[in-house]
Design an enzyme around this catalytic site. Sequence first.
Site, PDB file in Angstrom:
ATOM      1  N   ASP A 114     -12.624  14.797   9.330  1.00 47.54           N
ATOM      2  CA  ASP A 114     -11.425  15.341   9.979  1.00 47.54           C
ATOM      3  C   ASP A 114     -10.402  14.206  10.165  1.00 47.54           C
ATOM      4  OD1 ASP A 114      -9.546  16.226  11.806  1.00 47.54           O
ATOM      5  OD2 ASP A 114     -10.991  17.232  13.100  1.00 47.54           O
ATOM      6  N   LYS A 141       0.611   2.584  10.006  1.00 50.30           N
ATOM      7  CA  LYS A 141       0.692   3.643   8.980  1.00 50.30           C
ATOM      8  C   LYS A 141       0.035   3.155   7.697  1.00 50.30           C
ATOM      9  CE  LYS A 141       2.512   6.280   5.592  1.00 50.30           C
ATOM     10  NZ  LYS A 141       2.322   6.065   4.146  1.00 50.30           N
ATOM     11  N   HIS A 149       5.402   0.308  -6.108  1.00 51.86           N
ATOM     12  CA  HIS A 149       5.578   1.742  -5.896  1.00 51.86           C
ATOM     13  C   HIS A 149       6.273   2.402  -7.066  1.00 51.86           C
ATOM     14  CE1 HIS A 149       5.125   3.953  -2.057  1.00 51.86           C
ATOM     15  NE2 HIS A 149       4.674   2.795  -1.640  1.00 51.86           N
ATOM     16  N   GLU A 158      -0.029   9.071  -2.507  1.00 47.17           N
ATOM     17  CA  GLU A 158       0.950   7.982  -2.593  1.00 47.17           C
ATOM     18  C   GLU A 158       0.575   6.953  -3.659  1.00 47.17           C
ATOM     19  OE1 GLU A 158       2.079   6.390   1.248  1.00 47.17           O
ATOM     20  OE2 GLU A 158       2.738   4.516   0.323  1.00 47.17           O
TER      21      GLU A 158
HETATM   22  C1  MEV Z   1       3.630   2.629   3.073  1.00 50.59           C
HETATM   23  O1  MEV Z   1       2.845   3.769   2.844  1.00 50.59           O
HETATM   24  C2  MEV Z   1       2.924   1.691   4.022  1.00 50.59           C
HETATM   25  C3  MEV Z   1       3.723   0.469   4.436  1.00 50.59           C
HETATM   26  O2  MEV Z   1       4.974   0.874   4.967  1.00 50.59           O
HETATM   27  C4  MEV Z   1       2.904  -0.261   5.480  1.00 50.59           C
HETATM   28  C5  MEV Z   1       3.625  -1.434   6.121  1.00 50.59           C
HETATM   29  O3  MEV Z   1       4.871  -1.415   6.194  1.00 50.59           O
HETATM   30  O4  MEV Z   1       2.906  -2.320   6.594  1.00 50.59           O
HETATM   31  C6  MEV Z   1       4.029  -0.416   3.263  1.00 50.59           C
END
Ligand code: MEV
Length: 426
Positions: free
Chosen positions: A278, A262, A376, A84
Site C-alpha cells: 500500500d 519526493k 530526463h 517517470e
Molecule cells: C524528481 O522526480 C525528483 C527530484 O526532484 C528530487 C530532488 O529534487 O531531489 C529530482
Amino acid sequence: MKEFHSDISGFYKLSMEERQKLISSLVNLNQDEIKILKELGYFTPTQIDTLIENVVGSYQLPLGLALNFKINDKDYILPMVIEEPSVVAAASNAAKMARKHGGFHSDEVKPIMISQIQITQLKDVEASKKSLLENKEKLLKIANEQDPMLNELGGGARDIEIREINTNKGIMIILHLLVNVLDAMGANVVNTMAEAISPYIEEISGGKVYLRIVSNLATHRIAKSRATFDKEMLGGEEVVEGILNAYEFAVADPYRATTHNKGIMNGIVALTLATGNDSRAIEAGCHAYASSSGQYSPLTKFKTDSDGNLVGEIEVPLALGIIGGMTKIHPMARVALKILNLKSASELSQVGAALDLAQNVAALRALASEGIQKGHMALHSRNIAKVAGVPDELLEKVAQEMIKEKKIRVDYAKQILQRLSDSKNL
Ligand code: MEV
C-alpha cells in the site's frame, strides 16, 4: 450515445462487461478506446473485478529493474513500478557507486505495528489510565485470541502504550496496541485486534471508544540504511560539495525538503507498488516521520568520510509486507517478490531503505552537477514525440532532433515530422 450523468444507480451490480458498455456509451469511446478498456493483461476478469468496486478495466505501468544493489552483503535486483523516466537508471547508478565501498548496510526491522484506540468522555483520566495499565495482560490476551496462527508463528500483540491528548473535545486517552505482525503489512490484523479489545477497554476505562484503527506512522517499524558513495564516481569533490549543500538546503527549508523527499518517494513508492503493498500508507508514514522534529525535514543525512567520499544514511518507517494484501494476489507482485528473493518482510524494508537512499543520492548528484533535465529528456522526448503522433520508426530521430535543438515540445515534434514527410515526398 446516452446523455451524460454520473448518477448511475446499481452500477456495481452490473457485470464488468455491462459496465464497460455503459461507460463506453456514456462518454462515447471509440473502437480503439474500447479495445484498451477491455485489455486486462495478466488479470482474469474475475480477478480484476473482485479487487475493488465498479471495475471497468485494468491500468498498466512499466515494471523496471534497478541493478547493482548489494545490501548486507547480498545482491539484489529491485523491481520498480513507475512512470517517470530516469528513476530506475538513477537508482542503479547510485547503487554502483555504493557497491564500490561494500554496498548498503541496513538494520533489522522489527515488524511492530501500532493500532490506535481512541477513548473519550473520561470522568477520571488518571484512574482510567491506571486501570488500562493494570489490565494490560488481559487486553493482550483478548487481542491475541483473534489470531492464534500469528501467535503460533511467533507474532501477536506484545504491549500497550497509553497516551493522553488534549483536544477541542476534551482530554482523550489514546491506547496504542503494539503487534508483531511478522511478514504482513499488518493493517488488517491490528484493526481486528483493536476492535476486539474495545468493549473491554470501555468497561475498564469508563470511557467511550470511537476510532480503532492502525496508525500509518509506524514508529516501531523504522528502516535504517547507510552507504558510502564513491567520490570519483559521483563526479569529484565539487559534486560532493554540491550534494552537501543540497542537503543543508533541505535541512533549512521545508520547500526544498519536500522535493528532496519526493525523490526518495520515487524509490519507495515504485518498490511498494511492484510488491503489491500500500503506497499511500508508506507515503503518509514517511511524510509524518519527516515532520517529527516539528519542521518538515529530509529523511536522509549526509557527510563525507576521511577520503572525501559521500556517506549517506536514511531512516524511514517502512511497513512493507510479503504476505497478505495484494502481495500474493497480484500476478506481477508475485513475480516481483520472486525477483527480490526475500526471506521476510523485514528484509523487504531493509531493501526499501537502501533503494530510497540510492534514489536520493542519484537525484542530488544530478542536481549538483549537470542538472536533472539532461537524463530526463532522452526518454521524455520520445514520449513527447509519441504524443505528437510520430510513428515508432521515426521516434528516435525526432527525439534526438528535439534534444539537439533543446525544444522538447509536441508542436516542435510535429514540425519535425512534417519536415521529414515533406522531404520524403519531394
Ligand atoms: C524528481 O522526480 C525528483 C527530484 O526532484 C528530487 C530532488 O529534487 O531531489 C529530482
